[in-house]
Motif scaffolding. Structure first.
Motif: not given
Length: 66
Positions: A10, A15, A17, A19, A46, A48-50, A54, A56-57
């Motif tokens: 995404q 932003v 994402d 995987h 990077v 966050q790890h969501i 995955i 989030r970058c």
């Protein structure tokens, strides 16, 4: 430096994402990811790890064409 491969799932503005296949290949927060955008390098950080492997970058470059 490790060479893990992820798949962009995404993109919303800057932003992105990404995987990864398993939890062991998930990069740590604040690590940089490098991806190729039609010959030009795009750096993602990077943030966050969501979940579901995955990351989030935040992109440091324009995401047009990713």
């Amino acid at each position: 430096m490790t060479n893990n491969t992820g798949k962009i799932v995404q993109i919303i503005s800057a932003v992105v994402d990404v995987h990864f296949s398993d939890n062991n290949s998930l990069p740590k927060i604040l690590n940089a990811l490098e991806c190729n955008n039609n010959g030009s390098k795009v750096i993602l950080e990077v943030a966050q790890h969501i979940g579901d492997n995955i990351a989030r970058c935040i992109s440091m470059h324009p995401t047009d064409g990713l």
